[in-house]
Design an enzyme around this catalytic site. Structure first.
Site, short mmCIF file in Angstrom:
data_model
loop_
_atom_site.label_atom_id
_atom_site.label_comp_id
_atom_site.label_asym_id
_atom_site.label_seq_id
_atom_site.Cartn_x
_atom_site.Cartn_y
_atom_site.Cartn_z
N HIS A 1 31.10 36.97 46.67
CA HIS A 1 30.81 38.19 45.91
C HIS A 1 29.46 38.75 46.34
O HIS A 1 28.45 38.60 45.65
CB HIS A 1 30.83 37.90 44.41
CG HIS A 1 32.19 37.63 43.86
ND1 HIS A 1 32.64 36.35 43.56
CD2 HIS A 1 33.22 38.46 43.58
CE1 HIS A 1 33.89 36.43 43.10
NE2 HIS A 1 34.26 37.69 43.11
N HIS B 1 31.77 41.94 50.73
CA HIS B 1 33.01 42.02 49.94
C HIS B 1 33.17 43.42 49.36
O HIS B 1 34.28 43.99 49.36
CB HIS B 1 33.00 40.98 48.83
CG HIS B 1 34.06 41.19 47.79
ND1 HIS B 1 35.40 41.07 48.05
CD2 HIS B 1 33.96 41.54 46.47
CE1 HIS B 1 36.10 41.33 46.94
NE2 HIS B 1 35.23 41.62 45.98
N HIS C 1 32.03 47.49 41.91
CA HIS C 1 32.95 46.73 41.05
C HIS C 1 32.51 45.29 40.83
O HIS C 1 32.94 44.66 39.86
CB HIS C 1 34.36 46.75 41.65
CG HIS C 1 34.56 45.78 42.75
ND1 HIS C 1 34.08 45.98 44.04
CD2 HIS C 1 35.20 44.58 42.78
CE1 HIS C 1 34.40 44.95 44.79
NE2 HIS C 1 35.08 44.08 44.06
N ASP C 2 31.65 44.73 41.69
CA ASP C 2 31.11 43.38 41.49
C ASP C 2 29.59 43.38 41.52
O ASP C 2 28.97 42.39 41.90
CB ASP C 2 31.65 42.43 42.57
CG ASP C 2 33.01 41.87 42.23
OD1 ASP C 2 33.31 41.72 41.02
OD2 ASP C 2 33.81 41.59 43.15
N ASP D 1 40.83 44.79 45.57
CA ASP D 1 39.96 43.67 45.22
C ASP D 1 40.54 42.33 45.64
O ASP D 1 39.79 41.39 45.93
CB ASP D 1 39.72 43.70 43.71
CG ASP D 1 38.62 42.75 43.28
OD1 ASP D 1 37.73 42.45 44.10
OD2 ASP D 1 38.63 42.30 42.11
#
Length: 534
Positions: free
Chosen positions: A274, A278, A314-315, A424
């Site tokens: 993460h 990514h 998103h992360d 994802d």
């Protein structure tokens, strides 16, 4: 006249040994100002190699460099075209006391102005984190100022700044390129062409790869190396320009880059999986899905900008551990978000904080900004893997009833949620060479969490025990229960060559992992497609 250079250097104001002056790359200039009055000094600046002027002067400034040196006047300072190394402004070393005081005053004014102009913190409705457990506001830290300007404003003497600069900031600047171009913006060195900054990064192979960013065989690991670890920033700047978002929303180039530099920096590079690479991989995968004909013809600029920002963030600020770990350790984030989509809520709130802090869309109406933030949050929350079956069942129901209409804004947003979920977890849909690397990284992150749990006498989470979990079995279960069901339904929605290619890679990769389970001693790096041909 001054010496300006853009490559890593080490200035030492000390006597220069004669044997050093004969080395390639050694340059000795007399510290006397009369030196620069010599005939045609610019002709000497075009040489690459050893240049010696007045080598008998034992107070000469010795500079060891790795490239060209250009002698320029203090006015008309041109920006360098190639920026493969951080720009280091050594002009401050040549200022006299009056000029130094002037620069110091400017730096202090700039620092005061930056503090006064910071955007307001995120409001209560977002339930963002603070330093106090259970707080309702997230106080956003300001962007770090340019290190050179910061030193000028915070030092009281020239010698103090030089010491701090050479000892601390040079190492930081040379270690990475995060201030390579942003520092140049603060000095007013931007090109008059607003899109020029988008072209500087795209040289050679990186430019070639960006021209084919919609292809599924895009290798994000190679792209990250070609961009010196700036894959997320480079990719997002390119897509914002390519999709016409800069023109449509009247966005500021400096704010765009500042925002995505901050986003990239907020990803933890020490996380095996993460991290920013990514995020760049998810951005590229989502863009491939947005280019699918059934969806592309109905997308609006609002859909594109919201989808791309959601993919990039998103992360954001992922701690490298999963939600059950945060809950059982009574982490303040788990308490703040009441054990529900803990990480996804944190990613969303962090993204909103950076978005407001950067002022990227501050010129838009307040209602539009709030709508953008809500839609970004809706997309990010959809990536919660614990809600996979919920979204999959709803998607399957729509497909069975054949009532999905991409022209409808609500339906289109739901399709984008599914697209981001697919992006994802799309690693098993890549070729074996790429998929295998991602599998190694995510498994290592799982095992790191298991090591922490074992160290603190906690129950080791499933799939996180490096002594009992089998990587191949982990990947087979991931494909069977999460990846394959979702991508089968996506192929029903968009039955294109891309969908069939992804399902083909899923089948080959699953067969490859199954073979490794049956033959543990076999080579894991062997491509299943090659074995099938054999």
């Amino acid at each position: 006249m001054e010496v300006c250079y853009q490559l890593p250097v080490l200035p030492l104001d000390r006597p220069v040994p004669k044997h050093v002056l004969s080395r390639r790359g050694a340059i000795s200039f007399s510290s006397s100002s009369a030196l620069f009055g010599c005939p045609n000094p610019r002709q000497l600046s075009q040489r690459r190699g050893a240049i010696s002027y007045d080598s008998s002067d034992q107070t000469a400034l010795y500079i060891r460099m790795l490239g060209d040196v250009r002698v320029r006047s203090r006015t008309g300072f041109d920006s360098e075209k190639k920026t493969s190394h951080p720009y280091i402004d050594f002009r401050i070393l040549h200022l006299d006391n009056s000029e130094w005081d002037s620069q110091k005053d400017k730096g202090q004014k700039l620092e005061t102005c930056e503090i006064a102009s910071l955007p307001a913190p995120v409001d209560d409705s977002l339930h963002c984190q603070t330093q106090h457990t259970g707080g309702n506001n997230r106080i956003v830290e300001p962007f770090e100022p340019d290190p050179i300007l910061h030193n000028i404003s915070s030092s009281t003497t020239k010698s103090t700044v030089e010491g701090a600069y050479s000892e601390r900031n040079v190492r930081r600047l040379l270690s990475f390129q995060r201030y390579m171009r942003t520092s140049r913006f603060f000095r007013g060195g931007c090109s008059q062409n607003p899109l020029y900054i988008l072209d500087e990064d795209y040289e050679g192979q990186a430019q070639f790869m960006l021209e084919k960013i919609e292809k599924w065989n895009f290798n994000v690991f190679l792209f990250d190396r070609l961009t010196n670890g700036n894959s997320l920033v480079t990719m997002m700047c390119h897509l914002f320009n390519h999709c016409g978002l800069i023109t449509y929303f009247h966005l500021d180039i400096v704010k765009i880059r500042s925002f995505f530099v901050a986003v990239q920096d907020d990803y933890h590079s020490q996380n095996p999986y993460h991290n920013g690479v990514h995020a760049a991989d998810v951005i590229q995968a989502l863009y491939c899905f947005l280019c699918e004909p059934k969806l592309a013809e109905h997308l609006t600029p609002w859909d594109n900008i919201i989808g791309l920002i959601a993919a990039a963030t998103h992360d954001l600020d992922h701690p490298g551990v999963n939600q059950p770990f945060l809950i059982k350790t009574n982490h303040y984030l788990a308490t703040l978000y009441k054990n529900t989509s803990v990480l996804e809520n944190h990613h969303w709130r962090s993204a909103v904080g950076l978005l407001r802090e950067s002022g990227l869309v501050s010129h838009l109406p307040l209602e539009d900004r709030h709508r953008m933030e809500r839609r970004i949050g809706s997309l990010i929350l959809a990536t919660d893997i614990s809600r996979q079956n919920e979204y999959l069942s709803q998607f399957r129901k729509h497909l069975d009833q054949d009532d999905l209409c991409p022209a409808n804004q609500c339906h289109r947003h739901f399709i984008m949620q599914i697209a981001l979920k697919c992006a994802d977890i799309s690693n098993p849909c890549r070729t074996w060479e790429i998929s295998k690397q991602w599998s190694d990284k995510v498994t290592e992150e799982f095992f790191n969490q298991g090591d922490i749990e074992r160290k603190y006498k906690l129950e080791v989470s499933p799939l996180c025990d490096r002594y009992t979990a089998n990587k191949a079995n982990v990947q087979i279960g991931f494909i069977n229960y999460l990846v394959e069901p979702l991508f089968v339904e996506w192929a029903r929605f968009s039955n294109t060559r891309l969908s069939q290619t992804m399902l083909g890679h899923v089948g080959l990769n699953k067969a490859g992992w199954t073979g490794l389970v049956q033959q543990p001693s076999s080579r894991e790096d062997t491509d299943p497609a090659q074995e099938e041909n054999d």
